[in-house]
Scaffold this motif. Structure first.
Motif, PDB file in Angstrom:
ATOM      1  N   TYR A 166       0.834  -1.202   0.000  1.00  0.00           N
ATOM      2  CA  TYR A 166       0.000   0.000   0.000  1.00  0.00           C
ATOM      3  C   TYR A 166       0.874   1.260   0.000  1.00  0.00           C
ATOM      4  O   TYR A 166       0.677   2.174  -0.818  1.00  0.00           O
ATOM      5  CB  TYR A 166      -0.929   0.005   1.214  1.00  0.00           C
ATOM      6  CG  TYR A 166      -1.622   1.333   1.427  1.00  0.00           C
ATOM      7  CD1 TYR A 166      -2.740   1.684   0.669  1.00  0.00           C
ATOM      8  CD2 TYR A 166      -1.146   2.245   2.360  1.00  0.00           C
ATOM      9  CE1 TYR A 166      -3.359   2.905   0.847  1.00  0.00           C
ATOM     10  CE2 TYR A 166      -1.762   3.466   2.547  1.00  0.00           C
ATOM     11  CZ  TYR A 166      -2.871   3.803   1.795  1.00  0.00           C
ATOM     12  OH  TYR A 166      -3.471   5.011   1.966  1.00  0.00           O
ATOM     13  N   VAL A 167       1.846   1.326   0.915  1.00  0.00           N
ATOM     14  CA  VAL A 167       2.705   2.510   1.039  1.00  0.00           C
ATOM     15  C   VAL A 167       3.497   2.723  -0.239  1.00  0.00           C
ATOM     16  O   VAL A 167       3.556   3.833  -0.778  1.00  0.00           O
ATOM     17  CB  VAL A 167       3.631   2.394   2.268  1.00  0.00           C
ATOM     18  CG1 VAL A 167       4.672   3.501   2.289  1.00  0.00           C
ATOM     19  CG2 VAL A 167       2.818   2.412   3.554  1.00  0.00           C
ATOM     20  N   SER A 168       4.101   1.677  -0.752  1.00  0.00           N
ATOM     21  CA  SER A 168       4.885   1.782  -1.976  1.00  0.00           C
ATOM     22  C   SER A 168       4.011   2.175  -3.164  1.00  0.00           C
ATOM     23  O   SER A 168       4.385   3.043  -3.960  1.00  0.00           O
ATOM     24  CB  SER A 168       5.583   0.455  -2.261  1.00  0.00           C
ATOM     25  OG  SER A 168       6.286   0.524  -3.467  1.00  0.00           O
ATOM     26  N   GLY A 169       2.852   1.566  -3.270  1.00  0.00           N
ATOM     27  CA  GLY A 169       1.941   1.911  -4.357  1.00  0.00           C
ATOM     28  C   GLY A 169       1.479   3.355  -4.283  1.00  0.00           C
ATOM     29  O   GLY A 169       1.426   4.058  -5.301  1.00  0.00           O
ATOM     30  N   PHE A 170       1.149   3.803  -3.080  1.00  0.00           N
ATOM     31  CA  PHE A 170       0.718   5.188  -2.868  1.00  0.00           C
ATOM     32  C   PHE A 170       1.824   6.147  -3.312  1.00  0.00           C
ATOM     33  O   PHE A 170       1.592   7.072  -4.098  1.00  0.00           O
ATOM     34  CB  PHE A 170       0.392   5.388  -1.379  1.00  0.00           C
ATOM     35  CG  PHE A 170      -0.193   6.718  -1.046  1.00  0.00           C
ATOM     36  CD1 PHE A 170      -1.550   6.861  -0.805  1.00  0.00           C
ATOM     37  CD2 PHE A 170       0.605   7.848  -0.932  1.00  0.00           C
ATOM     38  CE1 PHE A 170      -2.097   8.092  -0.484  1.00  0.00           C
ATOM     39  CE2 PHE A 170       0.078   9.086  -0.626  1.00  0.00           C
ATOM     40  CZ  PHE A 170      -1.282   9.210  -0.395  1.00  0.00           C
ATOM     41  N   LEU A 171       3.033   5.921  -2.797  1.00  0.00           N
ATOM     42  CA  LEU A 171       4.158   6.811  -3.104  1.00  0.00           C
ATOM     43  C   LEU A 171       4.531   6.760  -4.584  1.00  0.00           C
ATOM     44  O   LEU A 171       4.842   7.783  -5.195  1.00  0.00           O
ATOM     45  CB  LEU A 171       5.364   6.468  -2.231  1.00  0.00           C
ATOM     46  CG  LEU A 171       5.193   6.737  -0.736  1.00  0.00           C
ATOM     47  CD1 LEU A 171       6.369   6.185   0.046  1.00  0.00           C
ATOM     48  CD2 LEU A 171       4.993   8.221  -0.456  1.00  0.00           C
ATOM     49  N   THR A 172       4.492   5.573  -5.157  1.00  0.00           N
ATOM     50  CA  THR A 172       4.827   5.415  -6.569  1.00  0.00           C
ATOM     51  C   THR A 172       3.831   6.159  -7.451  1.00  0.00           C
ATOM     52  O   THR A 172       4.218   6.836  -8.417  1.00  0.00           O
ATOM     53  CB  THR A 172       4.867   3.918  -6.946  1.00  0.00           C
ATOM     54  OG1 THR A 172       5.880   3.286  -6.156  1.00  0.00           O
ATOM     55  CG2 THR A 172       5.170   3.722  -8.420  1.00  0.00           C
ATOM     56  N   GLU A 173       2.558   6.058  -7.119  1.00  0.00           N
ATOM     57  CA  GLU A 173       1.541   6.761  -7.896  1.00  0.00           C
ATOM     58  C   GLU A 173       1.730   8.276  -7.823  1.00  0.00           C
ATOM     59  O   GLU A 173       1.662   8.976  -8.828  1.00  0.00           O
ATOM     60  CB  GLU A 173       0.147   6.377  -7.409  1.00  0.00           C
ATOM     61  CG  GLU A 173      -0.953   6.909  -8.296  1.00  0.00           C
ATOM     62  CD  GLU A 173      -2.315   6.352  -7.933  1.00  0.00           C
ATOM     63  OE1 GLU A 173      -3.297   7.101  -8.058  1.00  0.00           O
ATOM     64  OE2 GLU A 173      -2.396   5.185  -7.516  1.00  0.00           O
ATOM     65  N   VAL A 174       1.990   8.778  -6.629  1.00  0.00           N
ATOM     66  CA  VAL A 174       2.211  10.224  -6.479  1.00  0.00           C
ATOM     67  C   VAL A 174       3.489  10.649  -7.186  1.00  0.00           C
ATOM     68  O   VAL A 174       3.540  11.692  -7.845  1.00  0.00           O
ATOM     69  CB  VAL A 174       2.251  10.619  -4.984  1.00  0.00           C
ATOM     70  CG1 VAL A 174       2.649  12.071  -4.822  1.00  0.00           C
ATOM     71  CG2 VAL A 174       0.917  10.340  -4.317  1.00  0.00           C
ATOM     72  N   ALA A 175       4.550   9.835  -7.091  1.00  0.00           N
ATOM     73  CA  ALA A 175       5.833  10.171  -7.691  1.00  0.00           C
ATOM     74  C   ALA A 175       5.740  10.304  -9.203  1.00  0.00           C
ATOM     75  O   ALA A 175       6.518  11.049  -9.827  1.00  0.00           O
ATOM     76  CB  ALA A 175       6.879   9.141  -7.307  1.00  0.00           C
TER      77      ALA A 175
END
Length: 179
Positions: A166-175
Motif C-alpha cells: 500500500y505505502v509503496s503503491g501510494f508513493l509510486t503513484e504520487v511520484a
C-alpha cells in the motif's frame, strides 16, 4: 517452526520503484529499544537528543520516537553484534530490546520533490525548515502507520511489511506526477 526472518527476507514486499524518487531499500536489521532515563551512546548508537530526532547515517541510525523509545536500524547481518553490544552497555538497567527486522521494510524517497511526494499522504510539514536533516517521526501515510526519517539527501520511510504494498503503491503513484 518457521524461520520468520528468512521467510520475510525471501518474500518481496516492494516493486522495483519509480526511477529514483521512490525505491525499496536493502534488507536491514532493526530493533525497537525501550529505555527510560538514558541519554548517551550504547552499542554503537547515539541515544541522545530530543524527541523526533535521528542520529547516525542513512544505513545505521537511532531514531528517537518517544520519551523512552528508539527505532534502531543497521545493515543486515550486523544485528547480532549490535544486540550483544547494546545488552552489555545497558547491563543493570531495565530495558526492552526487540528485533523487528523481519516485520519492517524501508522505502527511500529522494530527489527535489521527495517532500512533495510524501506530503500527498502525510499531513505534516516536511519542508527543510520544519523537518530538517536529523528529524524522525511516527505518523500516518494515508491509512498506514509509518516512521519517516530524514538523514542524508532524502527520506527513509519505515513501515510494516504488510503495509508495504500500500505505502509503496501510494508513493509510486504520487511520484509519477513528478517523474
Amino acid at each position: 517452526m518457521l524461520d520468520t526472518p528468512t521467510i520475510a527476507r525471501r518474500t518481496p514486499a516492494l516493486p522495483a520503484g519509480t526511477g529514483g524518487i521512490v525505491s525499496p531499500l536493502p534488507p536491514a536489521d532493526r530493533f525497537v529499544l525501550r529505555l527510560r532515563g538514558f541519554s548517551g551512546t550504547a552499542g554503537g548508537f547515539d541515544l541522545s537528543g530530543a524527541l523526533n530526532t535521528a542520529h547516525g547515517t542513512p544505513e545505521h541510525f537511532a531514531a528517537r520516537l518517544g520519551p523512552d523509545e528508539w527505532l534502531l536500524v543497521l545493515p543486515e547481518g550486523e544485528g547480532a553484534a549490535a544486540q550483544a553490544a547494546l545488552e552489555a552497555a545497558l547491563a543493570g538497567r531495565f530495558f526492552s530490546l526487540v528485533a523487528v527486522g523481519h516485520r519492517n521494510v524501508g522505502i527511500a524517497v529522494t530527489g527535489p520533490h521527495a517532500a512533495d511526494v510524501l506530503n500527498a499522504g502525510i499531513a505534516l510539514d516536511l519542508s527543510d525548515a520544519a523537518f530538517p536533516e536529523g528529524s524522525a517521526t511516527r505518523t500516518l501515510l494515508g491509512k498506514a502507520d509509518v516512521v519517516v526519517v530524514r538523514l542524508g539527501t532524502g527520506f527513509r520511510v519505515e513501515c510494516w511489511r504488510s503495509f508495504a504494498p500500500y505505502v509503496s503503491g501510494f508513493l509510486t503513484e504520487v511520484a509519477q506526477e513528478f517523474a
